[in-house]
Motif scaffolding. Structure first.
Motif, mmCIF file in Angstrom:
data_model
loop_
_atom_site.group_PDB
_atom_site.id
_atom_site.type_symbol
_atom_site.label_atom_id
_atom_site.label_comp_id
_atom_site.label_asym_id
_atom_site.label_seq_id
_atom_site.Cartn_x
_atom_site.Cartn_y
_atom_site.Cartn_z
ATOM 1 N N ARG A 147 0.806 -1.215 0.000
ATOM 2 C CA ARG A 147 0.000 0.000 0.000
ATOM 3 C C ARG A 147 0.839 1.266 0.000
ATOM 4 N N GLU A 150 3.565 3.710 -3.913
ATOM 5 C CA GLU A 150 2.663 4.303 -4.895
ATOM 6 C C GLU A 150 2.960 3.834 -6.316
ATOM 7 N N TYR A 153 0.269 -0.631 -8.498
ATOM 8 C CA TYR A 153 -1.184 -0.540 -8.611
ATOM 9 C C TYR A 153 -1.768 -1.907 -8.291
ATOM 10 N N THR A 179 -9.541 -2.022 2.945
ATOM 11 C CA THR A 179 -9.418 -1.778 1.508
ATOM 12 C C THR A 179 -8.009 -2.159 1.087
ATOM 13 N N GLU A 182 -6.940 -1.111 -5.263
ATOM 14 C CA GLU A 182 -7.511 0.085 -5.895
ATOM 15 C C GLU A 182 -8.619 -0.268 -6.883
ATOM 16 N N GLU A 183 -8.583 -1.499 -7.394
ATOM 17 C CA GLU A 183 -9.500 -1.892 -8.463
ATOM 18 C C GLU A 183 -9.806 -3.375 -8.337
ATOM 19 N N VAL A 203 -13.460 2.084 -4.758
ATOM 20 C CA VAL A 203 -12.750 1.015 -5.450
ATOM 21 C C VAL A 203 -13.280 0.931 -6.879
#
Length: 436
Positions: A147, A150, A153, A179, A182-183, A203
């Motif tokens: 996490r 950066e 992804y 969480t 991101e996707e 999300v």
């Protein structure tokens, strides 16, 4: 006597009431590099098989791909896939200095690493895109470990067709309240809507469909191979009446609901002795000793209309002459239909025109669209298989698939989205870390 195939090393099921995983084969792998374009983190069979077509496409395009396999059946499925000979880096936790035995999903899906172990894994891997299955707490934990980076992804891969529920491990540990990504890549529109509602849009969701459908449709298109598979099944198991329609039960992981579905199936085969022929195919990565012992106890298969196949290397079943190996896709595509307790084989079977029924009350996007019937009792299963399937000519038009909100061509969708992310993350918008 019931016809079955057993290899000398097959594990015998213990007293836990669940199948035991198959042993790990030798594992070809590409040379290790810390940096990669894509890292996939896999544990169970559905996500392992679902991500293999996109992984294969990415390797063919020259991208650097790693697979962190967390125990079985992922290890057997990736080590036996041949992708390691094409450059895939197949990694295990011990190879990364984390000496831990990953529990089988039947034992627990909540196993976690120590914080220092997570940090050790993260320190040795630098992917641009992390794609993780979403069935195991350790997968969420590893994703959260990246996490703070950066440059990485994080994408969740939800390979199933089950209706979205906020009460599942997938929801709680990957979307909200924890969480971890991101996707999320999902198979159907209704699942995407559930994630969007739970995360209030935080999300991203991409409806890709299931990449395994590409593989299944390729198998179904090879008519000569299907005929050879069907012929080899009948030649190896002469007790099966080749004049009868052939149906495949796709095995599961275990548990009381699974055992109940097996008993319903067993009793139905006895009722349908002169009407249908049956093959039991164990879940990838598991031998069939558990199910075979139950069938023996219940007295089905003794008259010859049921044969029980066994996994060998963990990736397929012995189904033909000279111990030829068949995947579940090979078997179902060569048959007239399929059934399971609650398997993704349901949607996969529909995608190649083979009808399917769940021997349970399981609900998913296909039951909601009235494409798969529930047959939780012996009477209902006999009716579904011998009346409903027959009235349909043992065929379901693959074009009806769209009514469940599941798109086809999923591998291309997954790869396109991954490459889009890689492009955005590259300095100057390049195409990722291409291999020379």
């Amino acid at each position: 006597m019931r016809a079955a195939v057993f290899l000398a090393w097959a594990l015998v099921a213990g007293t836990s009431g669940v199948p035991s995983p198959s042993p790990t084969p030798a594992c070809p792998s590409g040379p290790f590099t810390r940096e990669s374009d894509v890292l996939v983190v896999v544990h169970d069979a559905g996500e392992s098989l679902g991500l293999q077509p996109p992984v294969e496409a990415l390797l063919a395009a020259g991208y650097v791909v790693q697979a962190l396999v967390l125990g079985e059946p992922a290890t057997s499925l990736y080590c036996g896939s041949g992708l390691g000979t094409r450059g895939l880096q197949v990694l295990t936790l011990p190879q990364l200095g984390v000496d831990v035995e990953v529990l089988d999903g039947n034992t627990s899906r909540h196993q976690l690493l120590a914080p220092g172990q997570v940090a050790s894994v993260v320190a040795q891997l630098a992917p641009r895109v992390l794609v993780t299955g979403m069935v195991y707490s350790m997968q969420a934990q590893i994703a959260r470990g990246f996490r703070s980076d950066e440059a990485v992804y994080r994408v969740g891969f939800d390979d199933g067709f089950a209706l979205w529920s906020n009460a599942t491990l997938t929801a709680r540990e990957f979307v909200e309240p924890l969480t971890s990504v991101e996707e999320v890549f999902v198979t159907a529109e209704s699942i995407a809507e559930g994630i969007q509602a739970l995360s209030t849009g935080a999300v991203v969701t991409t409806v890709t469909g299931s990449p395994t459908l590409n593989s299944w449709r390729s198998v179904a298109a090879n008519q000569s191979q299907l005929e050879a598979t069907r012929s080899s099944i009948y030649s190896q198991f002469p007790s099966l009446d080749s004049s009868l329609p052939l149906l495949v039960f796709a095995g599961g992981y275990g548990g009381s609901d699974y055992t109940a579905s097996l008993e319903v199936f067993c009793n139905a085969t006895v009722r349908l002795l002169h009407d249908l022929a049956f093959v039991f195919a164990p879940h990838p990565g598991y031998p069939s000793d558990f199910e075979a012992s139950l069938f023996d106890t219940w007295g089905c298969g003794t008259d010859g209309n049921l044969v029980v196949l066994d996994n060998g290397d963990g990736s397929g079943s012995a189904c033909g002459a000279n111990d030829a190996w068949c995947t579940t896709a090979d078997l179902v595509c060569a048959s007239n239909g399929s059934l399971s307790e609650a398997s993704t084989v349901g949607g996969q079977s529909l995608s190649v025109g083979r009808p399917h029924t769940y021997v349970s009350h399981f609900s998913d996007v296909f039951t909601e669209a009235d494409l798969i019937l529930n047959s939780p009792s012996v009477d209902s299963l006999v009716e579904t298989l011998n009346i409903t399937f027959r009235s349909q000519g043992f065929y379901v038009s693959p074009t009806e698939f769209k009514s469940a909100g599941v798109p086809l061509h999923a591998s291309a969708r997954v790869v396109a989205r991954i490459l889009q992310v890689i492009s955005f993350s590259s300095v100057g918008g390049g195409g990722g870390m291409m291999m020379g």
